[in-house]
Write a protein that holds these residues in place. Structure first.
Motif, PDB file in Angstrom:
ATOM      1  N   TYR A   1       0.111  -8.973   3.798  1.00 34.36           N
ATOM      2  CA  TYR A   1      -0.615  -8.988   5.066  1.00 34.36           C
ATOM      3  C   TYR A   1      -0.446 -10.348   5.739  1.00 34.36           C
ATOM      4  O   TYR A   1       0.279 -11.214   5.237  1.00 34.36           O
ATOM      5  CB  TYR A   1      -2.092  -8.671   4.817  1.00 34.36           C
TER       6      TYR A   1
ATOM      7  N   SER B   1      -0.245  -8.512  -0.947  1.00 32.86           N
ATOM      8  CA  SER B   1      -0.590  -7.093  -1.023  1.00 32.86           C
ATOM      9  C   SER B   1       0.004  -6.488  -2.288  1.00 32.86           C
ATOM     10  O   SER B   1       1.146  -6.017  -2.284  1.00 32.86           O
ATOM     11  CB  SER B   1      -0.092  -6.328   0.208  1.00 32.86           C
TER      12      SER B   1
ATOM     13  N   ILE C   1      -0.580  -3.735  -3.546  1.00 26.97           N
ATOM     14  CA  ILE C   1      -0.301  -2.310  -3.359  1.00 26.97           C
ATOM     15  C   ILE C   1       1.080  -2.118  -2.733  1.00 26.97           C
ATOM     16  O   ILE C   1       1.888  -1.315  -3.219  1.00 26.97           O
ATOM     17  CB  ILE C   1      -1.405  -1.654  -2.503  1.00 26.97           C
ATOM     18  N   HIS C   2       1.377  -2.833  -1.647  1.00 25.61           N
ATOM     19  CA  HIS C   2       2.697  -2.701  -1.030  1.00 25.61           C
ATOM     20  C   HIS C   2       3.802  -3.086  -2.017  1.00 25.61           C
ATOM     21  O   HIS C   2       4.847  -2.426  -2.089  1.00 25.61           O
ATOM     22  CB  HIS C   2       2.786  -3.584   0.213  1.00 25.61           C
TER      23      HIS C   2
ATOM     24  N   PRO D   1      -7.536  -1.481   4.097  1.00 27.70           N
ATOM     25  CA  PRO D   1      -7.857  -2.409   3.019  1.00 27.70           C
ATOM     26  C   PRO D   1      -9.179  -3.113   3.281  1.00 27.70           C
ATOM     27  O   PRO D   1      -9.602  -3.285   4.418  1.00 27.70           O
ATOM     28  CB  PRO D   1      -6.686  -3.395   3.063  1.00 27.70           C
TER      29      PRO D   1
ATOM     30  N   THR E   1      -7.483 -11.527  -4.443  1.00 31.93           N
ATOM     31  CA  THR E   1      -6.836 -10.305  -3.953  1.00 31.93           C
ATOM     32  C   THR E   1      -6.797  -9.248  -5.053  1.00 31.93           C
ATOM     33  O   THR E   1      -7.032  -8.061  -4.805  1.00 31.93           O
ATOM     34  CB  THR E   1      -5.416 -10.607  -3.468  1.00 31.93           C
TER      35      THR E   1
ATOM     36  N   ARG F   1     -10.189  -7.666  -5.392  1.00 32.95           N
ATOM     37  CA  ARG F   1     -10.518  -6.828  -4.225  1.00 32.95           C
ATOM     38  C   ARG F   1      -9.768  -5.492  -4.300  1.00 32.95           C
ATOM     39  O   ARG F   1     -10.332  -4.434  -3.995  1.00 32.95           O
ATOM     40  CB  ARG F   1     -10.168  -7.585  -2.944  1.00 32.95           C
ATOM     41  N   VAL F   2      -8.513  -5.513  -4.738  1.00 37.89           N
ATOM     42  CA  VAL F   2      -7.741  -4.275  -4.865  1.00 37.89           C
ATOM     43  C   VAL F   2      -8.323  -3.396  -5.968  1.00 37.89           C
ATOM     44  O   VAL F   2      -8.432  -2.170  -5.812  1.00 37.89           O
ATOM     45  CB  VAL F   2      -6.260  -4.605  -5.136  1.00 37.89           C
TER      46      VAL F   2
ATOM     47  N   GLN G   1     -11.369  -1.669  -4.570  1.00 35.77           N
ATOM     48  CA  GLN G   1     -11.102  -0.609  -3.590  1.00 35.77           C
ATOM     49  C   GLN G   1     -10.504   0.632  -4.230  1.00 35.77           C
ATOM     50  O   GLN G   1     -10.787   1.753  -3.816  1.00 35.77           O
ATOM     51  CB  GLN G   1     -10.165  -1.122  -2.497  1.00 35.77           C
ATOM     52  N   THR G   2      -9.681   0.466  -5.255  1.00 32.91           N
ATOM     53  CA  THR G   2      -8.990   1.613  -5.859  1.00 32.91           C
ATOM     54  C   THR G   2      -9.673   2.086  -7.140  1.00 32.91           C
ATOM     55  O   THR G   2      -9.083   2.842  -7.914  1.00 32.91           O
ATOM     56  CB  THR G   2      -7.523   1.245  -6.168  1.00 32.91           C
TER      57      THR G   2
ATOM     58  N   HIS H   1      -2.656   4.817  -8.342  1.00 30.85           N
ATOM     59  CA  HIS H   1      -2.868   3.375  -8.438  1.00 30.85           C
ATOM     60  C   HIS H   1      -2.849   2.857  -9.870  1.00 30.85           C
ATOM     61  O   HIS H   1      -2.683   1.649 -10.068  1.00 30.85           O
ATOM     62  CB  HIS H   1      -4.153   2.967  -7.713  1.00 30.85           C
TER      63      HIS H   1
ATOM     64  N   ASN I   1      -0.842  -0.448  -9.053  1.00 26.82           N
ATOM     65  CA  ASN I   1      -1.539  -1.736  -9.147  1.00 26.82           C
ATOM     66  C   ASN I   1      -0.983  -2.663 -10.222  1.00 26.82           C
ATOM     67  O   ASN I   1      -0.698  -3.828  -9.941  1.00 26.82           O
ATOM     68  CB  ASN I   1      -3.032  -1.519  -9.373  1.00 26.82           C
TER      69      ASN I   1
END
Length: 771
Positions: free
Chosen positions: A584, A589, A591-592, A615, A626, A629-630, A633-634, A643, A647
């Motif tokens: 980002y 990221s 995930i990306h 996100p 980060t 936080r991921v 969220q997942t 994920h 992840n």
């Protein structure tokens, strides 16, 4: 669109398995409890779950998923042998790639030319009537310096090769002897290589009169031979160029007494597609003369890439109209350049005969095979007889040829292919274009019967710049940067990162890929393992400040290969261009990055998420890293089917910030770069950082197979399974036997596709008319 996990939870497929009176098979459980929602064969149902049950997880992974989550709110009711039985049935019946191939066998589909193939084919068709020039190793442009504006041979005082046109003569002259500061001129000529297809903006900055020709010997792209006004001016014009081709270029500079110009300066720059203004690199310039190339400018609708590679299996009115417009554009160009292309003057006594011969060669080369008597009568003799005018006859021949299915559609053959079909398959696989004269001659002589004959031709063709261009485009697609990512970054967090640096990173990646692929070893593993990276002074100062002072001088624009700490970086996996692209504006990221490794590098199947999820904003949890936080969220179970793969892979790259720089902490906490991966065989591999990940990936059968399969699809534009179940296994075995030599794999793929008939699909979305 429902995820596989959500579907299985919702249907409650194992709700009563534990209470069965006697053991039931996995098929019985599925048919009793799941077929109503998912269809008898896992194809889905319109009312409940339209998406079919397909994927590439192992039986063990599916059984584990069922054990943990089925049924909804009561997973303890489906465990052990029941969960295993259901997983085995689903996997073998319709879920796995093998089951999918068995239930719906892949076929070679009737295919039109893709946009890229059309553009290249027309360019090479016209180019086949011009000289063929081999580019040598010289870099730069031939510079001729004259003591007057007239540029006569007797006025030429200096002749040399200039690597770039970046000169400020001030109030002086280019040389000491024979020149006058008040008046002189310079002519630079040679050629420029376009790395990729697109619109190139050529830029001149000067205080004097200038003219620039690009791919057109008659009409200047920029025509400002007489300058008005004082000071430096900037002139810009755009032209469309096809990637991997060399185009003639000529630039003239004039300093005039009459204009009373005190100073003289000139800079030649360009803006390549998606990049920024930059001096044209010397490596892309040549002092040699090259003939111009015809580039179709007609806009075509994009090709279908829904299955991961371009293919021409669908026809639309827009595509049909584009082929008509392009045919008219090509006919006009041929008519305008007819004396040169046909080799006959307008007033020659044998002009009719020569034009008839030209027309015959044009049609044969477009159709990739000799003409029958009926075809010659239709496409040539009838047009010359009906037109009444030779120039009109040629236009009619070109139009009819370029609208014919014999040009627009790829070869279809049942059983053994003839030599001309093999030649066409080979040239389109390697060049996305027509066979060249040597390949057509080999086909005409019947010299493409054996594998050894085809192999020799493929090895010859693999040295052509068009293979270089096509392979480069594949690698960018493999890395998911063929459509350049948005590399804009937070000016607050990364104030020194700008558009020029982003363009430098793209150049750095291009140079690295070229270095690995075109080295003698051409070792695929080095794409992942190499410690080397190409940096100029600006990038070195930002990404590798520990290098010697001369390497980190921002004024040093030349790129050079440097070796970095292998514990910090690993090939393309950690290249700053990818790390900044898969991030980002202010944060990394995982995930990306994890999706990239899963899909592209490992070739794993990932379904789209059931719904788009934004996100979590970093400011919302300012104290979290980060990674934390991921994970937050997942965390929901519905996310974990994908994920739990994505992840852990993405986390191994967490030591690279949003701009691709190495880091060891975030928000005052140490970065945790640990991760893991469950292989298709069920083995769990653990990693700490990018070097561990790279070591595993470079040696993994999954990685090597995925690369070979994706390269096959890109080159051939047909499903590999249509060429026989063992094709991928053979390619992967040969790849390993050849020490993972990328260029040898390209040749191997092209030869296999040329010689294998495969299973034919005889109808496209719209069947072409027979003409």
């Amino acid at each position: 669109m429902k995820s596989f996990l959500t579907c299985l939870i919702a249907c409650g497929m194992c709700a009563t398995a534990a209470h069965a009176a006697e053991p039931r098979t996995g098929e019985q459980i599925y048919q009793q409890l799941c077929a109503n929602c998912h269809g008898p064969n896992g194809e889905g149902t319109e009312e409940h779950y339209p998406q079919g049950l397909v994927g590439d997880q192992s039986i063990g992974q599916l059984a584990s998923l069922i054990t943990r989550t089925m049924p909804l709110k009561a997973p303890e009711k489906c465990v052990g042998e029941d969960a295993r039985a259901v997983a085995e049935y689903i996997h073998h019946a319709f879920y796995s790639p093998t089951a999918q191939a068995r239930n719906k066998p892949a076929r070679i589909e009737l295919s039109r030319l893709t946009v890229r193939q059309y553009q290249n084919s027309v360019a090479d068709l016209i180019g086949s009537f011009r000289p063929t020039i081999q580019r040598d190793a010289q870099q730069g442009l031939k510079g001729e310096y004259f003591k007057s504006r007239r540029q006569r041979k007797e006025d030429r005082l200096i002749e040399r090769v200039d690597r770039q046109v970046q000169f400020d003569f001030g109030e002086g002259a280019p040389g000491n002897e024979g020149f006058e500061a008040e008046e002189f001129s310079v002519r630079w000529q040679g050629a420029v290589l376009a790395p990729e297809t697109g619109d190139y903006e050529f830029i001149l900055r000067t205080e004097n009169g200038v003219r620039l020709w690009v791919n057109d010997q008659r009409q200047p792209l920029i025509d400002a031979g007489v300058k008005s006004g004082a000071g430096v001016i900037e002139l810009r014009e755009s032209i469309r160029l096809l990637g991997g081709r060399v185009y003639p270029l000529r630039l003239e500079l004039f300093k005039s007494k009459q204009a009373k110009e005190k100073r003289a300066s000139v800079a030649l720059l360009w803006k390549p597609p998606y990049l920024v203004d930059e001096p044209i690199p010397a490596r892309l310039l040549s002092p040699q003369w090259f003939p111009e190339s015809f580039v179709v400018t007609t806009h075509f609708p994009p090709d279908d890439r829904s299955i991961g590679y371009e293919r021409g299996t669908s026809i639309s009115k827009a595509w049909d109209q584009a082929t008509t417009d392009a045919a008219f554009e090509t006919a006009a160009y041929v008519a305008d350049h007819l004396p040169e292309l046909a080799g006959v003057k307008n007033d020659a006594g044998d002009r009719a005969e020569k034009l008839n011969q030209f027309a015959g060669k044009f049609v044969e080369r477009a159709f990739r095979r000799p003409l029958s008597d009926d075809e010659r009568q239709l496409y040539i003799e009838h047009q010359f007889a009906e037109a009444g005018d030779l120039d009109l006859a040629i236009k009619r021949v070109v139009l009819l040829t370029l609208k014919s299915p014999r040009f627009l559609y790829r070869e279809i053959s049942r059983g053994s292919a003839d030599d001309h079909t093999i030649a066409s398959r080979l040239s389109f696989a390697l060049w996305d274009s027509l066979p060249d004269p040597p390949l057509l001659q080999a086909a005409a002589k019947g010299e493409l019967h054996s594998r050894e004959q085809v192999q020799r031709q493929a090895e010859r063709m693999a040295t052509d710049p068009r293979v270089h261009s096509k392979l480069r485009e594949f690698l960018l697609q493999w890395l998911k940067v063929d459509q350049p990512p948005d590399l804009s970054k937070s000016t607050e967090r990364f104030p020194e990162f700008n558009a020029a640096m982003a363009a430098d990173l793209r150049t750095s990646l291009d140079l690295f890929l070229d270095d690995v692929v075109w080295s003698p070893d051409s070792d695929f593993r080095q794409l992942i393992l190499s410690d080397d990276v190409y940096l100029n002074g600006r990038l070195a100062e930002y990404y590798a400040p520990d290098l010697p002072a001369d390497a980190t001088n921002p004024g040093n624009v030349e790129f050079r290969k440097v070796t970095l700490n292998p514990e910090v970086r690993a090939g393309v996996l950690s290249h700053p261009y990818l790390m900044a692209g898969f991030a980002y504006t202010a944060t990394s990221s995982p995930i990306h990055r994890g999706v990239f490794i899963s899909r592209s590098v490992l070739g794993r199947f990932l379904k789209p998420p059931p719904e788009a999820v934004a996100p979590l904003p970093p400011d919302l949890h300012a104290n979290l890293t980060t990674r934390e936080r991921v994970l937050l969220q997942t965390k929901p179970e519905a996310c974990q089917s994908c994920h739990n793969l994505i992840n852990p892979l993405g986390f191994t790259l967490e030591q690279f910030d949003a701009d691709g720089r190495y880091r060891t902490s975030e928000h005052g906490k140490p970065v945790d770069p640990t991760g893991d991966y469950v292989t298709r065989s069920g083995e769990t591999v653990k990693f700490t950082g990018v070097r561990d990940l790279a070591t595993f990936l470079a040696a993994s059968d999954e990685t090597q197979e995925a690369f070979a399969e994706q390269l096959f699809h890109y080159l051939v534009k047909q499903p590999i399974r249509a060429y026989g179940e063992g094709t991928l296994d053979r390619l992967e075995a040969d790849f390993a036997r050849n020490q993972f030599h990328i260029r040898k794999l390209v040749v191997d793929i092209a030869v296999n596709a040329a010689l294998t008939a495969g299973t034919q699909q005889t109808a496209a979305a719209t069947t072409p008319p027979a003409r």
